[in-house]
Design a protein around this motif. Structure first.
Motif, short mmCIF file in Angstrom:
data_model
loop_
_atom_site.label_atom_id
_atom_site.label_comp_id
_atom_site.label_asym_id
_atom_site.label_seq_id
_atom_site.Cartn_x
_atom_site.Cartn_y
_atom_site.Cartn_z
N HIS A 452 0.85 -1.19 0.00
CA HIS A 452 0.00 0.00 0.00
C HIS A 452 0.88 1.24 0.00
N LYS A 453 0.73 2.05 -1.05
CA LYS A 453 1.48 3.31 -1.17
C LYS A 453 2.99 3.10 -1.03
N GLY A 454 3.47 2.02 -1.63
CA GLY A 454 4.90 1.77 -1.63
C GLY A 454 5.43 1.05 -0.41
N TYR A 455 4.59 0.76 0.56
CA TYR A 455 5.00 0.07 1.78
C TYR A 455 4.38 -1.33 1.83
N ILE A 456 5.09 -2.25 2.47
CA ILE A 456 4.61 -3.61 2.65
C ILE A 456 4.14 -3.76 4.09
N ARG A 457 2.93 -4.26 4.26
CA ARG A 457 2.40 -4.53 5.60
C ARG A 457 2.26 -6.03 5.76
N ILE A 458 2.74 -6.54 6.88
CA ILE A 458 2.72 -7.99 7.08
C ILE A 458 2.40 -8.30 8.54
N ALA A 459 1.41 -9.16 8.75
CA ALA A 459 0.99 -9.56 10.10
C ALA A 459 1.51 -10.95 10.40
N THR A 460 2.08 -11.13 11.58
CA THR A 460 2.68 -12.41 11.94
C THR A 460 2.31 -12.84 13.35
N THR A 461 2.42 -14.13 13.60
CA THR A 461 2.31 -14.70 14.94
C THR A 461 3.65 -15.32 15.30
N GLU A 462 4.14 -14.99 16.48
CA GLU A 462 5.41 -15.52 16.96
C GLU A 462 5.14 -16.42 18.17
N GLY A 463 5.73 -17.62 18.15
CA GLY A 463 5.60 -18.51 19.29
C GLY A 463 4.44 -19.47 19.16
N ASN A 464 4.15 -20.15 20.26
CA ASN A 464 3.15 -21.22 20.29
C ASN A 464 1.93 -20.77 21.08
N ALA A 465 0.74 -20.91 20.48
CA ALA A 465 -0.49 -20.46 21.14
C ALA A 465 -1.18 -21.55 21.94
N TRP A 466 -0.67 -22.77 21.89
CA TRP A 466 -1.37 -23.87 22.54
C TRP A 466 -0.45 -24.59 23.51
N HIS A 475 2.19 -9.59 15.75
CA HIS A 475 2.81 -8.33 15.35
C HIS A 475 2.27 -7.88 14.00
N LEU A 476 2.36 -6.58 13.76
CA LEU A 476 2.14 -6.00 12.43
C LEU A 476 3.36 -5.17 12.09
N PHE A 477 4.05 -5.54 11.01
CA PHE A 477 5.26 -4.84 10.59
C PHE A 477 4.99 -4.06 9.31
N ILE A 478 5.63 -2.92 9.19
CA ILE A 478 5.56 -2.12 7.96
C ILE A 478 6.98 -1.96 7.43
N LEU A 479 7.17 -2.35 6.17
CA LEU A 479 8.48 -2.34 5.54
C LEU A 479 8.47 -1.39 4.35
N ASP A 480 9.63 -0.81 4.05
CA ASP A 480 9.70 0.06 2.88
C ASP A 480 9.90 -0.77 1.62
N LYS A 481 10.10 -0.11 0.48
CA LYS A 481 10.20 -0.83 -0.79
C LYS A 481 11.42 -1.74 -0.85
N ASN A 482 12.41 -1.48 0.02
CA ASN A 482 13.59 -2.35 0.10
C ASN A 482 13.46 -3.40 1.20
N LEU A 483 12.26 -3.52 1.75
CA LEU A 483 11.93 -4.49 2.79
C LEU A 483 12.71 -4.24 4.08
N LYS A 484 12.98 -2.99 4.36
CA LYS A 484 13.57 -2.60 5.63
C LYS A 484 12.44 -2.09 6.54
N GLN A 485 12.43 -2.58 7.77
CA GLN A 485 11.35 -2.23 8.69
C GLN A 485 11.40 -0.75 9.05
N VAL A 486 10.23 -0.09 8.91
CA VAL A 486 10.14 1.32 9.27
C VAL A 486 9.18 1.55 10.44
N GLY A 487 8.26 0.60 10.68
CA GLY A 487 7.30 0.75 11.77
C GLY A 487 6.74 -0.59 12.18
#
Length: 714
Positions: A452-466, A475-487
């Motif tokens: 979206h607007k040149g940024y990649i948004r990706i939602a992840t789950t870390e660890g075991n839920a059970w 988590h929700l990570f936002i990456l720039d066009k070079n896939l470097k985390q910005v937020g």
């Protein structure tokens, strides 16, 4: 009949750091055997069940020696709790890690000096010759040999214990008001996904076993049973003008003697169906591997597959063909080694195959293939790029002391997981690896990613839920066009995992679950400072979220019940009936479940809960529908009653959810469960006609009254 729904999590094991802890460690009476093997440039990590002294890595209490017994200068690092030790900066070779008695913060009576063998192997980082390719796969084979033929040991005086700018918002443009026929429920507007049943407004094309059934929609007459080939079972259908695009995976026998061997091949057959009663094969192309996805953007078709060559044969035969091949008709062409690209930080002994073709003139245009060595995973595509999210899971051995640790540590593993994201830029038929990045955790599916607007948004789950030691966070990570985390928004819903995600404009919506269903509303307008605006907790969960308008989403999932059972310390969650939720997010800070509809009892299901393409949409009337099989609960515990199978249509607007048509075929007397061939696969409309398509038949209904009109059996 019992119908229990089991919620499972697929786990992909990374072979980079250490593989299969339960296979690497076993217990003898007085000896614990272990062996650690890593690639050069990577660290070996182990977990201790007792804290070490902070200075043990510098005062000689922990050392690394080579085969001559000489201490080498390795980088030894302890975590904040002094229980996780990482060994780095070792060159290729064999080593022994010694943990002396005085390395521990406390000194139990049974503490003994431990010697742990390590092996570091060189990793191929560039491919120029077939020998380089063999060396790459032999390195992974060495790791697997370590796993299954363990030869190292931890030897102690007595006993010790070792436990290592496009948006994903689908505005239904292809089925917009005025459109005469339905379309596939694609994730991204303008990017078509292959499906098992499609219509072009005149004909219905559907897959039944190994045949493509072509039906005249108006007369409901069978036009053609098309067979691509013997033992070929198509999985993807698309239309481009008069071209029927058929995708499938087949298997090719490569040799019989001295052993049987075969490989999987992804192929696409193009048929001219201008005369649907007499389809003509125009061309057939392909590449090695199992087909993961097909996408079409305008005139350009993209096919993505994964291939793991039979590198295990290197144990018996040095002359093994490891190069992938492409196909054009009967012509097979092996890719030259210098055309195989290595993914940065590649972590799997497999290929990612990406091919493209301009289908405006499929007969003569080039079938272009790029092969990337090292990974595969979940796929998302925007107008600019294909994104592959590959999960890496690192397992650590656990080092224990004292006889009490023996039983518990044998089943204890430590792990950290992360996802590597690869960006493959696409420009017509030009395919280039352009960036790679990493985030914590793993993605659920393609809807967990968005551009979206040149940024990649990706939602992840870390660890075991059970389990009793659930440690998951989201988590929700936002990456720039070079896939470097910005937020990022970190650590949402501890102990739960993501069940669905949807991105709409600047907003992200996440559903997590363990006992209740929190819906998170996240503002990503400022990519460097995303923030949670609101949270809603309700019973049940949504597997799939679909935008209704800018302020409403339809959630499709399950109602749930939480029970405590005798002898269990953790509540057990049982799925009940299928659940539709209308979420009102007009007030982002205060999302609401405006309405909920429960369908049937436990055992009720619809393919739309795991396949978004099963959702029927008719935006002319605000209709949404899906195939469904209904079970009812009885007075007898865990005993269910089969009610019938068919489909349901609802009118869904900002005002609410209203059942328009219940097209369930009731169970016949004595029928205890559904006939798989009679289960509806897809729903379609053409003009004012509505169609329910199963592997057994297609049934037409009046699109206004939903009165049954005709039925054609296959």
């Amino acid at each position: 009949m019992k119908k229990d729904k089991i919620i499972g999590v697929g786990l992909v094991l990374s072979l980079i750091v250490i593989v299969g802890v339960s296979s690497l460690f076993y217990w003898a009476k007085d000896t614990v055997f272990a062996n650690g093997l890593v690639f050069e440039g990577e660290g070996y990590t182990m977990q201790f069940n007792q804290a070490l002294k902070a200075d043990s890595v510098t005062n000689g209490a922990i050392t690394v020696t080579d085969t001559a017994g000489k201490v080498v200068q390795a980088k030894l690092t302890l975590d904040a709790k002094a229980k996780v030790l990482t060994v780095e900066n070792l060159k290729a070779g064999q080593y022994t890690l010694t943990v002396k008695k005085n390395a521990y913060a406390k000194a139990p009576k049974l503490n003994r000096e431990q010697k742990i063998p390590l092996e570091v192997i060189q990793k191929v980082t560039a491919l120029k010759t077939e020998a380089d390719l063999q060396a790459y796969f032999k390195a992974y084979l060495a790791i697997e040999n370590t796993r299954f033929n363990n030869a190292g040991g931890v030897k102690e005086e007595e006993s010790a214990d070792v436990a290592s700018e496009s948006s994903s918002e689908n505005k239904d443009s292809a089925s917009s008001p005025g459109s005469s026929h339905s379309s596939t429920n694609n994730q991204v507007e303008g990017i078509e996904e292959g499906d098992i049943t499609i219509t072009d407004g005149r004909y219905i094309y559907t897959l039944v076993d190994n045949k493509i059934i072509i039906v005249d929609a108006k007369s409901l007459k069978l036009v053609k049973r098309l067979t691509v080939g013997k033992d070929i079972y198509p999985t993807h259908l698309m239309k481009h003008n008069d071209l029927l695009i058929v995708g499938y995976t087949t298997y090719i026998q490569t040799q019989k003697e001295p052993y049987y061997d075969s490989k999987s091949v992804s192929k696409v057959a193009f048929y001219d169906v201008k005369n649907a009663a007499n389809p003509t094969l125009v061309r057939e192309v392909g590449h090695d591997g199992d087909m993961n996805n097909m996408r079409k953007l305008g005139n350009y078709l993209y096919v993505v597959s994964s291939k793991t060559p039979n590198y295990w044969m290197l144990r018996e035969n040095a002359d093994v063909e490891l190069r992938p091949a492409t196909y054009d008709g009967d012509d097979e062409k092996l890719l030259p080694v210098d055309q195989i690209r290595m993914l940065p930080q590649s972590n799997e002994p497999s290929y990612l195959m990406v091919s493209a073709i301009d289908v405006s003139n499929v007969k003569s245009n080039e079938w272009k293939t790029e092969s990337f060595l090292g990974s595969s995973g979940q796929m998302y595509m925007s107008e600019q790029a294909i994104y592959i999210a590959s999960r890496n899971v690192h397992f650590w051995p656990e080092i224990g002391i004292g006889r009490e640790a023996t039983t518990s540590s044998s089943t204890s593993t430590q792990r950290e997981d992360e996802t590597t994201i690869y960006k493959i830029a696409v420009d017509k038929t030009t395919i280039n690896m352009s960036a790679q990045g990493k985030v914590k955790g793993s993605v659920l599916n393609q809807f967990s990613m968005d551009e979206h607007k040149g940024y990649i948004r990706i939602a992840t789950t870390e660890g075991n839920a059970w389990g009793t030691e659930a440690n998951s966070k989201n988590h929700l990570f936002i990456l720039d066009k070079n896939l470097k985390q910005v937020g990022a928004v970190n650590d949402l819903a501890h102990g739960e995992r993501i069940y669905s995600a949807r991105f709409m404009g600047d907003k992200a919506y996440l559903v997590t679950f363990k006992e209740t269903d929190p819906l998170f509303v996240i503002d990503t307008k400022d990519p460097r400072a995303p923030k949670v605006l609101g949270e809603l907790k309700i019973p049940g969960f949504s597997n799939y979220l679909h935008p209704i308008d800018d302020n409403h989403l339809l959630g499709i999932g399950y109602d749930t019940e939480v029970r405590m059972q005798e002898g269990s310390k953790e509540p057990l969650v049982f799925t009940k009936g299928m659940k539709l939720s209308l979420f009102d997010v007009t007030d982002f800070n205060n999302p609401k479940e405006q309405q909920a509809v429960i369908i049937g009892g436990r055992g009720t299901y619809s393919p739309v809960q795991y396949d978004h393409k099963a959702l029927f949409r008719d935006p002319r009337n605000d209709y949404y529908g899906f195939p469904i099989t209904v079970y009812a609960e009885t007075d007898e515990e865990d005993r269910l009653k089969y009610e019938g199978t068919g489909s349901q249509i609802y009118k869904v607007t900002a005002s609410g959810i209203t059942l328009v048509a219940d097209l369930l075929e009731p169970a016949r007397p004595g029928e205890q469960y559904e006939d798989a061939y009679n289960v509806v696969q897809r729903l379609l409309y053409v003009d004012d006609e509505f169609y329910a398509v199963s592997r057994l038949k297609v049934t037409s209904y009046d699109g206004k009254t939903f009165k049954k009109q005709q039925m054609l059996g296959f």
